[in-house]
Design a protein around this motif. Sequence first.
Motif, short mmCIF file in Angstrom:
data_model
loop_
_atom_site.label_atom_id
_atom_site.label_comp_id
_atom_site.label_asym_id
_atom_site.label_seq_id
_atom_site.Cartn_x
_atom_site.Cartn_y
_atom_site.Cartn_z
N ASP A 162 1.07 -1.61 -0.03
CA ASP A 162 0.19 0.29 0.06
C ASP A 162 0.67 1.05 0.41
N LEU A 163 2.00 1.36 0.76
CA LEU A 163 2.80 2.09 0.92
C LEU A 163 3.73 2.25 -0.29
N VAL A 164 3.85 1.77 -0.96
CA VAL A 164 4.57 1.85 -2.32
C VAL A 164 3.43 2.31 -3.69
N GLU A 165 2.22 2.03 -3.44
CA GLU A 165 0.87 2.70 -4.26
C GLU A 165 0.38 3.73 -3.67
N GLU A 166 1.08 3.95 -2.84
CA GLU A 166 0.30 5.25 -2.20
C GLU A 166 1.11 6.61 -2.81
N THR A 167 2.28 5.68 -2.84
CA THR A 167 3.95 7.08 -3.19
C THR A 167 4.18 7.15 -4.51
N SER A 168 4.03 6.57 -4.86
CA SER A 168 4.08 6.57 -6.60
C SER A 168 3.78 6.97 -7.37
N ALA A 169 2.57 7.90 -7.21
CA ALA A 169 1.64 8.07 -8.20
C ALA A 169 1.22 9.50 -7.28
N ASN A 170 1.16 10.80 -8.14
CA ASN A 170 0.91 11.83 -8.66
C ASN A 170 -0.94 12.60 -8.12
N LEU A 171 -1.68 12.21 -7.33
CA LEU A 171 -2.40 12.24 -6.04
C LEU A 171 -2.75 13.84 -6.18
N LEU A 172 -2.58 14.90 -7.28
CA LEU A 172 -3.07 16.32 -6.94
C LEU A 172 -4.37 16.45 -7.34
N ASN A 281 7.82 6.53 -2.30
CA ASN A 281 9.13 8.13 -1.55
C ASN A 281 8.69 8.36 -0.08
N LEU A 282 9.03 7.86 0.53
CA LEU A 282 8.93 7.46 2.57
C LEU A 282 9.86 7.90 2.86
N SER A 283 9.91 9.20 3.27
CA SER A 283 11.35 9.28 4.18
C SER A 283 11.91 8.09 5.17
N LYS A 284 13.12 8.12 5.49
CA LYS A 284 13.34 6.62 6.73
C LYS A 284 13.62 6.58 7.95
N ARG A 285 13.21 8.15 8.23
CA ARG A 285 12.91 8.46 9.74
C ARG A 285 10.94 8.46 9.74
N ASP A 286 10.73 7.81 9.21
CA ASP A 286 9.15 7.99 8.93
C ASP A 286 8.43 6.24 9.57
N ASN A 522 0.98 15.26 -2.72
CA ASN A 522 1.23 15.47 -3.42
C ASN A 522 2.54 14.60 -3.72
N THR A 523 2.59 13.65 -3.88
CA THR A 523 3.63 12.66 -3.70
C THR A 523 5.02 12.61 -4.85
N THR A 524 4.65 13.83 -5.71
CA THR A 524 6.34 13.96 -6.78
C THR A 524 7.41 14.48 -4.97
N VAL A 525 6.95 15.03 -4.83
CA VAL A 525 7.86 15.50 -4.03
C VAL A 525 8.15 14.75 -2.16
N SER A 526 9.88 14.95 -1.80
CA SER A 526 9.84 14.28 -0.74
C SER A 526 10.55 15.30 0.31
#
Length: 738
Positions: A162-172, A281-286, A522-526
């Motif tokens: 789910d996390l991969v799918e959540e952070t792999s698309a531009n959801l604007l 697209n997820l911070s390692k501190r998350d 916006n999942t295109t930024v980190s």
Amino acid sequence: MTEKILLEKNSNVKIVNNVENGNSKISNEDQAYKILLDEEAIQDTSCGIGPFRSRWLQFLARKEVYLMVYCLVGLTNGMFFTYSVSVISTIEKRFKLTSKQMGTTLIGNDISQVILAIFLGYYGNFGHRPRWMGVGIMIASMSAFVAAIPHFIYGPGQDAIDLVEETSANLLGNYKEFNKTKKVELCYSQPEDTCNAENGGGGGSIIAPVIFLFFSQFLVGIAVSIFYSIGVTYLDDNINKKTYPIYYAATLLLRILGPVLGYLSGGKFLSMWIDPTYSPNLSKRDPRWLGAWWLGYLVIGTILLITGNLLFLFPRKLPEAVRREAKKVARQVEKDAEEGGNRSVEYFVALIKKKKVEERPTLDNLRKALKRLFTNKIWVGNLFNTCTIVLAMSCYWNFKPKYLENQFRRSAAEANYYTGVASLASVSLGTALGGAIMRWVRPGPRFVSGYNIFITLFTCAGFVILMFIGCEKLEIIGPVGSQVIPSCSSDCGCTDKFSPMCSEDQRTLYYSPCYAGCTVANTTVSPIAYSECSCITNATAFVTTPNPVVNISYMQDGHKSMFGGGTSSYCPEPCDSFFYYLIVQIVIKTVTATARVSSSVIHLRSVEDKDKGVALGALTAFLSCFGLIPGPIIMGAVIDYTCLLWDMSCGKRGNCWLYDSDTFRLAIHLIPAVFTFISVFGDIVVFYYSRQLDLYGENDNEIQVEKEAGETAESRPLNVVEEETIDSTGTSDLVLSG
């Protein structure tokens, strides 16, 4: 007969040299050497296995080579446990386990040690010790592969997918367009129900991995029982007792590097996504980040498989052991002559061979050995101290990376990196210093045992100091404890899924973007940027130039919004106590490490040579039963008690996402401090009786002849050890990194 020719040639060279130097006792020594060097001794001192006993291989049958291989294998074996500790929090999140359940997996190796350590230490000490160790390392290699099996059965899990799918698309876009994916926790998004999904869906704990991990630890416990008890006695029996401290310090230094590499490896593999073919697209501190915990087990298992095979090539005893036996015979013949006796070399050689037969392992001899141990006041006092201090340390070290993650908001990789580096610098320096002092300064037994009392009290004080170094409790807006859900997001239909989001003011932390009322991601930024958050006021409403990177509160058409936004993961941590914590810990570790070598010497010198194997085996069993088994369970239960936020996927309780940091900090330091203080009573017993100890083999020149009337093997005191008394078997010859 190649080995015999080679040994005799070396012997003749030594004879000529010693005769030229006028050494009067060399004839007796050489005579004893030739008698001792029978066919059995040649077989026992030759390198190789089966027909593979080449002449060039015999050059490697020396203590320096064994020390190098022993340290190499010990280094890799030492990685296993600390690597397992370093991935605890990741495995908890992946399989939704509690700290108590993870603590249960860690005690597997201790249970096997309780059951087998004494028998393996005793019987293995009379067998071909290098091959026993080789078998143990093969078992350790298998245990590493077993630990990785859950990943290949269950995969990365539904949450990771789910996390991969959540952070792999531009959801604007507005929430209606977003509903097509139904993965991100936004206001009105109504994320897709995955309770019946495969790949680990369904909510709640997955118990099968606990069984695999427990069995893996059980197997490695067998390896530890063999490797550290038999390996130490093999080294001790093949070197001079006066040089043992420096050799043992060398083994400790390299074995310290193993646990350090375990932490560093944990940091490296946890910085990779659990499925290395993807990179969300997820911070390692998350806190939702899942590292490749399983990959390190495969690497460690492979290295153990390769290095462990080298142990099979070593001889039953090193050739120099025969020479040392001959020297003792010569010294005893001289002493007998000075006292008016006329016993020959053959007489004392016969005593050696007789002793080899008498001391064969039997259950009755094991009973006698155990009786000698438990009537030895110094050994019992040291046993009590060691068990209690290990109980304290197992409460702390097993959960230290987890504590650093939660107290100082560090990623799992960072927590392991800093733990490893701090251990390497401090413990290496302290151990090297302690070994050098024991070798060249040679302090007396009263000083050494008194210094151990100081170290124990110093450690206790260190835990008390660390108890007051931490960060303020994390305040989260959302369904944590008795908090009321904000009215601005009360109708958003938020779930219990924990996805922390930091407001644009960089101070306010929300349970999830949904509880902040956010409707755009916006999942295109980190890190991931959220906007149109009804609970956040737009702090940049007066900025005239639209810049979505700086101001995330712009609508898709570029117009300003009245609502603010935020970014994924925790807010920047204003607390700078982390490095103060590390500095204090480095000082404590450096000082306490100076007593490592002296503690080992006391333990070995408080018993006879023939009892060293069973003494180390008994120590291992008691450490496991009263220290390493209850420690993780006790602390795991206490840590679970401090949990504020449990994962409640599909209505089932899983892992803990958030702890009461103040209570966590108090518990993880206070409990070890109390146990450490209790352990000082064992140090006091050792100090009281320590005058009897012979730490440096001053009384090592005698071969025991006939026992005095009325003195039996069971009644004779064991507080003084003769360094090079005849090896009772002829063929025979721990542990804390955090």
